[in-house]
Design an enzyme around this catalytic site. Structure first.
Site, PDB file in Angstrom:
ATOM      1  N   GLU A 114     -56.971  35.189 -26.286  1.00  0.00           N
ATOM      2  CA  GLU A 114     -55.955  35.030 -26.953  1.00  0.00           C
ATOM      3  C   GLU A 114     -56.280  34.417 -28.092  1.00  0.00           C
ATOM      4  OE1 GLU A 114     -53.997  33.405 -23.425  1.00  0.00           O
ATOM      5  OE2 GLU A 114     -52.229  34.737 -23.877  1.00  0.00           O
ATOM      6  N   GLU A 134     -54.800  36.655 -16.035  1.00  0.00           N
ATOM      7  CA  GLU A 134     -53.806  35.762 -15.397  1.00  0.00           C
ATOM      8  C   GLU A 134     -53.086  36.166 -14.194  1.00  0.00           C
ATOM      9  OE1 GLU A 134     -54.412  36.437 -18.789  1.00  0.00           O
ATOM     10  OE2 GLU A 134     -54.522  34.670 -20.068  1.00  0.00           O
TER      11      GLU A 134
END
Ligand code: COA
Length: 260
Positions: A114, A134
């Site tokens: 990210e 995740e």
């Protein structure tokens, strides 16, 4: 200024920020991210710096995500405050006035991926690996991944990566448009620096304007985005760099931009 979790180097107009927690794959603790914010602001405020490179220490990782150790005791309320702070850092990188190039030297997972997505361009070593794992922890990306990944590679590709949590290698990341270029690992930093230096030779006002219009325009409808572009381009017409750039072209010589 001394940093505990990163290395800041400035040379030939380029600031290089090296995430430096190699024993834990440069996992992005809040302390590291706060230093990253300071380092990015330092580079932005330094008139000698024209572009930034973000990379990871060691050969294994760019950053293997947020610091999972901190997740163990974290509940929903605390997570929200944490994620807002993490997102603020990513937003700041994305909107920094100067171009930010990610040089991904190894794993770019979770918040590491990210962070790369918040940079203007991503350059990767052949050995780099990307992923948003995740879901393997029972959560979803929270540092911009669900929004910036689909904007870069398209919704269906982003969904596959996010739903499976699986990693892709640098070539696949290049194929889907996540990565701009892939370099043999030993050439990653020189290749990325070469691109940063080529950008640094252009007029600073033009580069800053282009970055702002591309980034802010992505949040607007086409009509408003085009109005933003026209206004920013018109402002460039009032700069000394425009006078120099046009004169240099007509006189068949290299321009000498001053950034004003
Ligand atoms: N947070 C905290 N510590 C991390 C970490 C993270 N995101 N990623 C790696 N580490 C630590 C490991 O716990 C290990 O610590 P230890 O030596 O004290 O056991 C060390 O870094 C080395 O990692 P290890 O897993 O032994 O290396 P590996 O080469 O076998 O695997 C990865 C590398 C990146 C594939 C693996 O570490 C991994 O899957 N990390 C988590 C990625 C992730 O889920 N990120 C999303 C977070 S939201």
């Amino acid at each position: 200024m001394a940093y505990e979790y990163l290395i800041y180097e400035a040379a030939s107009g380029i600031a290089t920020i090296t995430l430096n927690r190699p024993k834990v794959m440069n996992a992005l603790s809040l302390a590291l991210l706060r230093e990253l914010l300071q380092a990015a602001t330092r580079a932005e405020d330094d008139p000698a710096i024209r572009a930034l490179i973000v990379t990871g220490a060691g050969e294994k990782a760019f950053a293997a995500g947020a610091d999972i150790a901190a997740f163990k005791e974290m509940g929903a309320a605390e997570a929200l405050g944490f994620l807002e702070e993490v997102q603020a850092v990513m937003n700041r990188i994305e909107r920094l006035k100067k171009p930010v190039l990610a040089a991904v030297n190894g794993y770019a997972l979770g918040a590491g991926c990210e962070l790369a997505l918040s940079c203007d361009m991503i350059y990767a070593a052949e050995t780099a690996k990307f992923g948003l794992p995740e879901v393997n922890l029972g959560i979803i990306p929270g540092a911009g991944g669900t929004q910036r990944l689909p904007r870069r590679v398209g919704g269906a590709r982003a969904k596959e990566l996010i739903y499976t949590g699986e990693m892709i290698d640098a070539q696949e990341a290049y194929r889907i448009g996540l990565v701009n270029r892939v370099f043999p690992a030993p050439e990653l930093m020189a290749g990325t620096r070469n691109l940063a230096e080529r950008i640094a030779r252009k007029g600073a006002v033009a580069i800053e304007s282009a970055k702002r219009v591309i980034t802010e325009g992505a949040d607007l409808d086409l009509k408003r985005a085009l109005a933003l572009e026209a206004k920013a381009c018109a402002l460039c017409f009032g700069t000394e760099d425009k006078t120099e750039g046009v004169s240099a072209f007509l006189e068949k010589r290299e321009p000498r931009f001053k950034g004003k």
